[in-house]
Design a protein around this motif. Structure first.
Motif, mmCIF file in Angstrom:
data_model
loop_
_atom_site.group_PDB
_atom_site.id
_atom_site.type_symbol
_atom_site.label_atom_id
_atom_site.label_comp_id
_atom_site.label_asym_id
_atom_site.label_seq_id
_atom_site.Cartn_x
_atom_site.Cartn_y
_atom_site.Cartn_z
ATOM 1 N N ALA A 32 116.525 54.324 52.864
ATOM 2 C CA ALA A 32 115.911 54.778 51.613
ATOM 3 C C ALA A 32 115.751 56.287 51.604
ATOM 4 O O ALA A 32 116.013 56.950 50.591
ATOM 5 C CB ALA A 32 114.557 54.090 51.416
ATOM 6 N N CYS A 112 115.399 51.366 47.129
ATOM 7 C CA CYS A 112 116.317 51.379 48.272
ATOM 8 C C CYS A 112 115.709 50.686 49.482
ATOM 9 O O CYS A 112 116.412 50.004 50.235
ATOM 10 C CB CYS A 112 116.690 52.819 48.621
ATOM 11 S SG CYS A 112 117.644 53.657 47.340
ATOM 12 N N ALA A 141 119.660 53.284 41.589
ATOM 13 C CA ALA A 141 118.440 53.649 42.314
ATOM 14 C C ALA A 141 117.947 55.042 41.962
ATOM 15 O O ALA A 141 116.733 55.285 41.915
ATOM 16 C CB ALA A 141 118.680 53.557 43.823
#
Length: 347
Positions: A32, A112, A141
């Protein structure tokens, strides 16, 4: 649908299991962080803040501190749904504490993180990266954040919650992005209505045919409702997106070729595979029907890439190898189009 696999990531002479415990969360956190902090604007062809056009528009929208519910005097559940109340309230509340930029990027990070938790838990880490690091999902995202956040919340509930908690979280997702209602419709169609096909004493079709019906009919109905019948449905709800299909750019047929191949491959698998992956197959059907009229329908698969990756990994070995090779070729071509590499080849 979520059968576990032995997932080992080799580092020198040590083997680190990445599919459970603290290590799973660590790798998910690192993934992420990479997506959120990587300078995508350096390699992307798109303009906008950080290279993402929708993100730029979000920054403008949330520069105002006034909540939409106050601005438009929403009072009904339908208005909360069509106006996606929870998304507006969440980001504006975070923006008041920090800034719109930080609030939106926090949402990107959570998207994420959830994707990685699901993917790395069910398929090998490096193969998980091959699926997750595709331009479409990155765009969802980092730019189509509202869509990505609602779908990530649904997927987290699907994989990590059960019973009343799962249903409660499912019920919240359409108030972040109304398209999540489609996920709920598919889920409950499979769980209750269409599974009744197997319980009836009047057998009209073979078990395989009935399995395919469960795996494609909800997606077909949902796709038709949002294309052929879109204006009727949205007008009934009073949704601002009436005419969305006619306003959309021409859909990408080339982009959808891989998904037709995947769908055909899945439907040739065993009855047990089709049953276990009926939800994912319906997602692909939904996308393919929407793609005939709505160019940005690719966000459906982009936002649900973890469960799609798992369904690919669950394919029989020879079919999985073929689909993965096709995915890699698809991924390379999409990166050439998405980044400045195409400009390099043209010049």
């Amino acid at each position: 649908m979520t059968s576990s696999y032995k997932n080992l990531f080799q580092i020198r002479e040590f083997k680190i299991a990445t599919n459970h415990g603290v290590v799973l969360h660590f790798f998910s956190f690192m993934f992420a962080a990479f997506v959120v902090f990587f300078p995508w604007e350096i390699i992307m062809r798109s303009s906008g803040t950080d290279g993402f056009n929708d993100f730029t528009q979000y920054l403008k929208v949330f520069s105002s501190a006034q909540y939409k519910s106050d601005m438009y005097q929403w009072t009904t559940l339908v208005q909360f749904f069509t106006g996606e109340l929870l998304w507006d309230n969440l980001i504006r509340s975070l923006s008041l504490l920090t800034s719109p930029y930080f609030a939106l990027r926090t949402a990107s990070f959570l998207i994420c993180y959830v994707w990685a938790l699901i993917t790395f838990k069910n398929i090998p880490f490096l193969w998980g990266l091959v699926f997750l690091l595709n331009p479409t999902s990155i765009d969802v995202a980092m730019s189509g954040i509202r869509n990505g956040f609602a779908f990530a919340l649904f997927l987290f509930s699907f994989f990590y919650l059960s019973g009343a908690r799962r249903i409660m979280m499912f019920s919240l997702t359409p108030f972040f992005h109304s398209s999540a209602a489609g996920l709920i419709a598919i889920y409950f169609s499979i769980k209750f209505w269409f599974k009744g096909i197997f319980k009836t004493r009047v057998i009209l079709f073979s078990e395989r045919t009935r399995s395919i019906i469960i795996a494609v009919v909800p997606g077909i109905i949902l796709g038709i409702a949002l294309t052929v019948l879109a204006d009727v449905v949205l007008s009934f709800l009073g949704d601002r997106r009436v005419g969305l299909a006619s306003k959309s750019q021409a859909p990408s047929i080339t982009q959808s070729l891989f998904w037709y191949a995947l769908l055909c491959t899945q439907l040739t698998c065993s009855v047990e595979y089709i049953k276990r992956n009926a939800f994912t197959i319906n997602l692909i059907v939904w996308y393919l029907i929407l793609n005939t009229s709505i160019s940005w329908s690719y966000r459906i698969w982009g936002a649900t890439i973890p469960i799609i990756a798992i369904s690919i990994w669950n394919l029989p070995k020879h079919k999985r190898q073929l689909i993965i090779l096709m995915w890699i070729a698809y991924l390379i071509l999409w990166y050439v189009y998405w980044t400045k590499l195409l400009n390099f080849f043209i010049s």
